[in-house]
Design an enzyme around this catalytic site. Structure first.
Site, short mmCIF file in Angstrom:
data_model
loop_
_atom_site.label_atom_id
_atom_site.label_comp_id
_atom_site.label_asym_id
_atom_site.label_seq_id
_atom_site.Cartn_x
_atom_site.Cartn_y
_atom_site.Cartn_z
N THR A 51 -6.48 7.45 4.32
CA THR A 51 -6.97 6.53 3.20
C THR A 51 -8.43 6.53 2.99
O THR A 51 -9.07 7.22 3.71
CB THR A 51 -6.34 5.34 3.06
OG1 THR A 51 -6.99 4.41 4.03
CG2 THR A 51 -4.69 5.29 3.50
N CYS A 52 -8.85 5.66 1.91
CA CYS A 52 -10.36 5.62 1.67
C CYS A 52 -10.97 4.92 2.78
O CYS A 52 -12.02 4.96 2.95
CB CYS A 52 -10.53 5.15 0.35
SG CYS A 52 -9.67 3.59 0.11
N SER A 107 -7.14 -4.21 5.86
CA SER A 107 -7.81 -3.20 5.05
C SER A 107 -9.29 -3.91 4.46
O SER A 107 -9.77 -4.98 4.59
CB SER A 107 -6.92 -3.60 3.37
OG SER A 107 -5.75 -3.01 3.59
N GLU A 114 -1.74 -1.68 -1.80
CA GLU A 114 -1.77 -0.04 -2.10
C GLU A 114 -1.40 0.64 -0.96
O GLU A 114 -1.11 1.89 -0.65
CB GLU A 114 -3.14 0.48 -2.65
CG GLU A 114 -3.17 -0.12 -4.26
CD GLU A 114 -4.48 0.36 -4.85
OE1 GLU A 114 -5.57 0.99 -4.44
OE2 GLU A 114 -4.68 0.14 -6.15
N GLN A 118 0.67 4.32 0.50
CA GLN A 118 0.01 5.42 1.39
C GLN A 118 0.75 5.66 2.73
O GLN A 118 0.86 6.72 3.11
CB GLN A 118 -1.31 5.10 1.75
CG GLN A 118 -2.37 5.19 0.46
CD GLN A 118 -3.69 4.20 0.28
OE1 GLN A 118 -3.67 3.20 1.01
NE2 GLN A 118 -4.74 4.63 -0.33
N GLY A 189 -4.11 10.04 -9.45
CA GLY A 189 -3.12 9.65 -8.53
C GLY A 189 -2.95 8.05 -8.50
O GLY A 189 -3.18 7.53 -9.74
N LYS A 190 -2.06 7.44 -7.69
CA LYS A 190 -1.86 6.16 -7.76
C LYS A 190 -3.20 5.29 -8.14
O LYS A 190 -3.13 4.32 -9.12
CB LYS A 190 -1.48 5.56 -6.56
CG LYS A 190 -0.68 4.28 -6.72
CD LYS A 190 -0.02 3.65 -5.58
CE LYS A 190 0.63 2.35 -5.83
NZ LYS A 190 1.32 1.89 -4.52
#
Length: 398
Positions: A51-52, A107, A114, A118, A189-190
């Protein structure tokens, strides 16, 4: 399997900047390739979360070095940088970490829900590549149950704090009269979709454009939100017209490049991608402002304070589900004994001259009773012999 074989190798926002994380980010296709290679190396169970905020490999393996090498081979950062920046967790610590990641506790923006989508996507890819066994299946399902319980019973994910909303909050705080501006969102994307929705809901700009390599996806979102689709091939031309450009793609290279940007007016670029999909040197051009995920994560507000106050309750819920999973794993080693016991009792029942349905019910009762005893006393051989003897002594057995 021994729980100590459960290994986590990861890199995240706590030790690395977005540019470094980008070197170890992988897309869905690269994820599949990594899983196939791991299987060829003898790792039968694993999945990769990218993920980011992080790239993490969760694997069942006897070799931590093998996990390191596979991740390094399928990313751009190299083994030396990976070992310098990565963290490793084993056994119960790795299990606990996965639960906290799924809850949003780990996170970059606390409580960001979110992550669940993922995680589900990562696990779906692993199942497609047939690298999910009983252990990971049970663990993942328990993690989802825990996350759902936290979502329903705490305020850890309350409010609107997320990466996509953090971008909106930045715009509202730093751009004068944002409703008079032209916005362009690149990526459907989401995160891109959520960003478009938030722009409509909180800013209601003069114009909102969306563009994507696959125009059909952009059209679908545009029809739903009543916004304008711009052709991807005209991206540079439309950037020149836009006031705010938000990129939420998953490209290996820059989507927005410095050489295509001219300082004809003030613009704000917001990069919600990992690796960076906006050329970082754009910030050196006059009148051009560039914000990335690490900048947005610093935003603090009352919502974040509320979420922090719910961490203890969330950890209590996690502890319940972790204990449930650990209990299941501990009892798994007795499964062969219980299976053999049931087979033996069924055989005795069939051999008996008074074989009956009541005896069949007794078989299930005794197996369940032994399983219960094993939970507390852990003496499988003793209970096995005693159960067989008790069954033979029944009045109905002859």
């Amino acid at each position: 399997m021994n729980l100590f074989q459960f290994i986590l190798v990861g890199i995240n926002y706590k030790k690395t900047e977005a540019s470094t994380r980008g070197l170890f980010a992988i897309n869905n296709q690269e994820n599949s390739s990594l899983l196939k290679a791991a299987k060829e190396e003898g790792i039968e169970q694993l999945f990769v979360l990218s993920t980011c905020n992080r790239t993490e490999v969760y694997a069942v393996s006897d070799s931590i070095e093998k996990v390191f090498q596979i991740l390094a081979k399928h990313t751009k950062g190299g083994i030396d940088l990976l070992k310098e920046k990565a963290y490793c967790k084993f056994s119960e610590e790795a299990v606990q970490h996965l639960f906290e990641v799924a809850a949003g506790i780990d996170s970059q923006i606390l409580g960001d829900y979110e992550i669940i989508g993922q995680l589900k996507n990562s696990f779906k890819i692993a199942k497609q590549e047939k690298v999910v066994g009983t252990f990971l299946e049970r663990l993942f399902n328990t993690v989802l149950q825990s996350s759902k319980s936290i979502k329903n019973n705490t305020n850890l994910s309350s409010g609107t704090t997320s990466i996509s909303f953090a971008a909106i909050q930045y715009i509202l705080d730093h751009i004068t009269e944002p409703s008079s501006k032209v916005f362009m969102v690149i990526g459907t994307g989401k995160i891109g979709i959520n960003t478009c929705k938030n722009i409509n809901d909180y800013i209601n700009p003069k114009e909102l454009w969306v563009t994507n390599r696959t125009e059909e996806k952009a059209m679908s979102i545009a029809n739903e939100l009543n916004i304008t689709v711009q052709p991807f091939k005209q991206i540079n031309e439309n950037i020149h017209k836009a006031d705010v450009v938000i990129v939420a793609t998953n490209s290996a290279d820059y989507i927005v490049k410095k050489e295509n940007i001219f300082p004809n007016k003030s613009r704000c670029f917001i990069d919600l991608s990992i690796p960076n999909n906006i050329d970082v040197s754009i910030s050196t051009i006059s009148q051009q402002t560039l914000i990335n995920i690490d900048d947005l994560s610093k935003i603090n507000d009352q919502t974040l304070a509320l979420r922090k106050s719910n961490i203890p309750k969330a950890l209590e819920i996690i502890a319940i589900h972790v204990n449930e999973f650990n209990e299941w794993h501990r009892l798994r080693k007795f499964a062969p004994v219980l299976k053999l016991l049931k087979t033996s009792l069924d055989t005795l029942n069939h051999q008996s001259t008074k074989a009956s349905q009541s005896n069949s019910k007794e078989v299930n009762y005794i197996v369940n009773k032994v399983a219960s005893e094993l939970r507390t006393k852990q003496q499988p051989s003793c209970f096995y012999m005693q159960a067989v003897q008790d069954f033979i002594k029944q009045p109905n057995f002859n």
